[in-house]
Each structure stands twice: as structure tokens, then as C-alpha cells.
Design an enzyme around this catalytic site. Sequence first.
Site, PDB file in Angstrom:
ATOM      1  N   GLU A  65       0.850  -1.197   0.000  1.00  0.00           N
ATOM      2  CA  GLU A  65       0.000   0.000   0.000  1.00  0.00           C
ATOM      3  C   GLU A  65       0.888   1.251   0.000  1.00  0.00           C
ATOM      4  O   GLU A  65       0.695   2.173   0.783  1.00  0.00           O
ATOM      5  CB  GLU A  65      -0.946   0.012   1.204  1.00  0.00           C
ATOM      6  CG  GLU A  65      -2.050  -1.024   1.132  1.00  0.00           C
ATOM      7  CD  GLU A  65      -3.124  -0.800   2.170  1.00  0.00           C
ATOM      8  OE1 GLU A  65      -4.097  -0.072   1.911  1.00  0.00           O
ATOM      9  OE2 GLU A  65      -2.974  -1.370   3.272  1.00  0.00           O
ATOM     10  N   TYR A 118       1.223  -7.615  -2.373  1.00  0.00           N
ATOM     11  CA  TYR A 118       0.076  -7.046  -1.669  1.00  0.00           C
ATOM     12  C   TYR A 118      -1.167  -7.681  -2.274  1.00  0.00           C
ATOM     13  O   TYR A 118      -1.602  -7.324  -3.370  1.00  0.00           O
ATOM     14  CB  TYR A 118       0.035  -5.525  -1.811  1.00  0.00           C
ATOM     15  CG  TYR A 118      -1.204  -4.895  -1.209  1.00  0.00           C
ATOM     16  CD1 TYR A 118      -1.604  -5.206   0.087  1.00  0.00           C
ATOM     17  CD2 TYR A 118      -1.980  -4.002  -1.943  1.00  0.00           C
ATOM     18  CE1 TYR A 118      -2.745  -4.649   0.638  1.00  0.00           C
ATOM     19  CE2 TYR A 118      -3.120  -3.430  -1.397  1.00  0.00           C
ATOM     20  CZ  TYR A 118      -3.500  -3.758  -0.103  1.00  0.00           C
ATOM     21  OH  TYR A 118      -4.630  -3.204   0.446  1.00  0.00           O
ATOM     22  N   ASP A 152       1.621  -8.343   2.549  1.00  0.00           N
ATOM     23  CA  ASP A 152       0.277  -8.335   3.138  1.00  0.00           C
ATOM     24  C   ASP A 152      -0.552  -9.345   2.353  1.00  0.00           C
ATOM     25  O   ASP A 152      -0.933  -9.102   1.210  1.00  0.00           O
ATOM     26  CB  ASP A 152      -0.314  -6.930   3.031  1.00  0.00           C
ATOM     27  CG  ASP A 152      -1.678  -6.814   3.700  1.00  0.00           C
ATOM     28  OD1 ASP A 152      -2.297  -7.864   3.974  1.00  0.00           O
ATOM     29  OD2 ASP A 152      -2.131  -5.684   3.929  1.00  0.00           O
ATOM     30  N   ASN A 160      -3.582 -10.615   3.238  1.00  0.00           N
ATOM     31  CA  ASN A 160      -5.021 -10.407   3.378  1.00  0.00           C
ATOM     32  C   ASN A 160      -5.795 -11.712   3.525  1.00  0.00           C
ATOM     33  O   ASN A 160      -6.980 -11.796   3.177  1.00  0.00           O
ATOM     34  CB  ASN A 160      -5.570  -9.586   2.214  1.00  0.00           C
ATOM     35  CG  ASN A 160      -5.517  -8.094   2.518  1.00  0.00           C
ATOM     36  OD1 ASN A 160      -5.857  -7.668   3.616  1.00  0.00           O
ATOM     37  ND2 ASN A 160      -5.071  -7.303   1.553  1.00  0.00           N
ATOM     38  N   ASP A 197      -2.000   0.991  11.231  1.00  0.00           N
ATOM     39  CA  ASP A 197      -2.780  -0.155  11.697  1.00  0.00           C
ATOM     40  C   ASP A 197      -2.056  -1.476  11.449  1.00  0.00           C
ATOM     41  O   ASP A 197      -2.599  -2.535  11.746  1.00  0.00           O
ATOM     42  CB  ASP A 197      -4.172  -0.175  11.036  1.00  0.00           C
ATOM     43  CG  ASP A 197      -4.080  -0.184   9.515  1.00  0.00           C
ATOM     44  OD1 ASP A 197      -2.973  -0.019   8.985  1.00  0.00           O
ATOM     45  OD2 ASP A 197      -5.133  -0.336   8.865  1.00  0.00           O
ATOM     46  N   HIS A 198      -0.841  -1.426  10.892  1.00  0.00           N
ATOM     47  CA  HIS A 198      -0.033  -2.625  10.701  1.00  0.00           C
ATOM     48  C   HIS A 198       1.241  -2.535  11.529  1.00  0.00           C
ATOM     49  O   HIS A 198       1.825  -1.463  11.675  1.00  0.00           O
ATOM     50  CB  HIS A 198       0.348  -2.792   9.227  1.00  0.00           C
ATOM     51  CG  HIS A 198      -0.782  -3.207   8.348  1.00  0.00           C
ATOM     52  ND1 HIS A 198      -1.005  -4.512   7.972  1.00  0.00           N
ATOM     53  CD2 HIS A 198      -1.767  -2.482   7.763  1.00  0.00           C
ATOM     54  CE1 HIS A 198      -2.063  -4.575   7.191  1.00  0.00           C
ATOM     55  NE2 HIS A 198      -2.549  -3.346   7.046  1.00  0.00           N
TER      56      HIS A 198
END
Length: 316
Positions: free
Chosen positions: A13, A91, A124, A126, A210-211
Site C-alpha cells: 500500500e 500485496y 500483506d 489479506n 494499523d499494521h
Amino acid sequence: MVPYIQTILAVQESHLTDELAANINTAFETKLSIFHSPLPETRNTAGVAFVINKALLNAEKITFEEIIPGRAILAKIRWHGNTTIKILNIYAPNDTANNEAFWEKLRDLTSRKPEWKPDVLLGDFNVVEDSLDRLPCHPDNASAVAALGELKSHLNLIDGWRRTHPDKREYSHTQSSNTSQSRIDRIYISNDLLAPASDWKIDPPLIETDHWLVSANITTPEAPEIGRGRWQIPTYLLENEDVMSELNVLGKKTLYNIEANKYRRTDTTNPQTIYAKFKTDLVRTCRTHAKIIHPTITNKIAKLKEKLIKETTTNY
């Protein structure tokens, strides 16, 4: 999420444009180098990037390839001797159907181009493979998990953090809307690299996000064994008033003895032997204090980490 491998940061991101990446490379050209891959026709979503610490790694000997624009880039790095290490930074889409299709596409691409098969797969994801990696616990979509599992088997990669901490619960991401947590940020590694790898960690970053930071220290199996090196005075001792007071007295005593024996030098008593004794006494003094202070600091850090984990799970 920003996992790093020694001197390399893999960013997801990244939201970088070519112009912004060029400006950063120009502003910090002596310190770092950025290679990024934006999601086509977008500016404020997705994107992946590598950040290279040029002080510790020769960026000119690294090659990058876009595997899936904005979603997957591969770095090929000259490592030890003539060996190379290939790191795939990904990602994955958040949508379940697209997430499954993403793993299938990566498997297809690396099947058709074996030179794209990585030694390290990170980013990431997800998606989690085990309900243990979510809080509250629940399994993820079976099809997406199966597709990721097939990719892992195809690439012969394993989850290094989970292999190192088989029963531990730690999370790298907190959902802002409902404070649920997950370990969606991971580093997969080949079996050959697992043994020499160490320091598998999930730590809070220095910036608000938030990570959390997922990291590991990865060493080539062919590298020579390096010992602990020379002992150094821990910096926390230099900030301790009692320690510095003792060292000050020791230093003044040494200077007095050197001056007092300036004109009556012998084989056993001379500036060199006096200074050598000073260094021995200094190390002994510091080691003695370190044995007392270090456990206190370590216990304090452990309690703070335990408190932080408890605070992040109070809603459950």
C-alpha cells in the site's frame, strides 16, 4: 506493513506515483533507493515498493521485475559470493474471490517462468491459513486458503514465524472498524534458509499505522560463521550515574599512577602496564554492573510487551 530483510524494506500500500518516487530518490540518493510498482490507473490505492539501504547494500547490483503491477514485484540481489536471493514482495487483494485468483495467477506465472520463483515471499496476504492467526478466532475462506497453500507447495516455502513460534499468538494488523486482529502480514521462506534465519519478530512501528512491523534476519547458509565479536560497554551503563562515578574515580586513579611513575619506570610499572590495568578494571566494573542492570531492563521490556498484548485483546 513494512517487513524488512536485513537492509531491505518491503512496503505494501505504498501509494507512490512515479513523480513522488523520483523525488524521494533524489532527496535521499546517497542513503536509499526506492523501486516501486503502482496499480495501473490509480494513485491512492495498492502499490508495492522496495526500499534499499545504500549504506549497507549496493543497489546497483539489484534487479527488479514487475510480476503483477501494483501487486507483486521481485528483487534479485547479489548475496554471498556468486549466490543470489530472490524476494517477492506482494500485496494481495482483500476481496476473497480476487485473493484466490491472485494466488492462482502467481502460481501460473512462476510455473511458466521458473526464474521468478522466490526464495522469500513476503507482504500483506489479506488471508490467514489458521484460525489461530485471527482474533476472535475464525477460519478464512477455504478456497483462498487452499489456493495459497498450493502456491506455497509449488514454491517450497514455509511460514518462518509460525515455524519458530508454533503456539504463539501475535497479530500484525488491527481492523479500525471493529478492533479485530490478524496476522495477515507474513514472511515465507525456503527450507534451506530457515535454519540460518533468526530474530522472527512482530513489533510496533515508530509511526502510527494499523499494521505492525514483521521482520527476520536471514543469512545465507554459505556464509562463514561469525562470532560474537569484541565485548562492548552497553550504552545504558554510560547513562548510569553510579557506573560513571566509579569509572571517573578509576580514571583519576590511573592518571595519578601514570604521573607518579613517570620518572621511575620499571618493567612491571610503567604507563603501558598501568593503562592496561585500567582497561581490565574498567571492563570488570562494567560487566559487574551489567549483570545487575540488564535483567532489570529485560524484565521491564517483557512486562511492557505483555501489557501491550493484553490491552490489545481486552475486547475479547
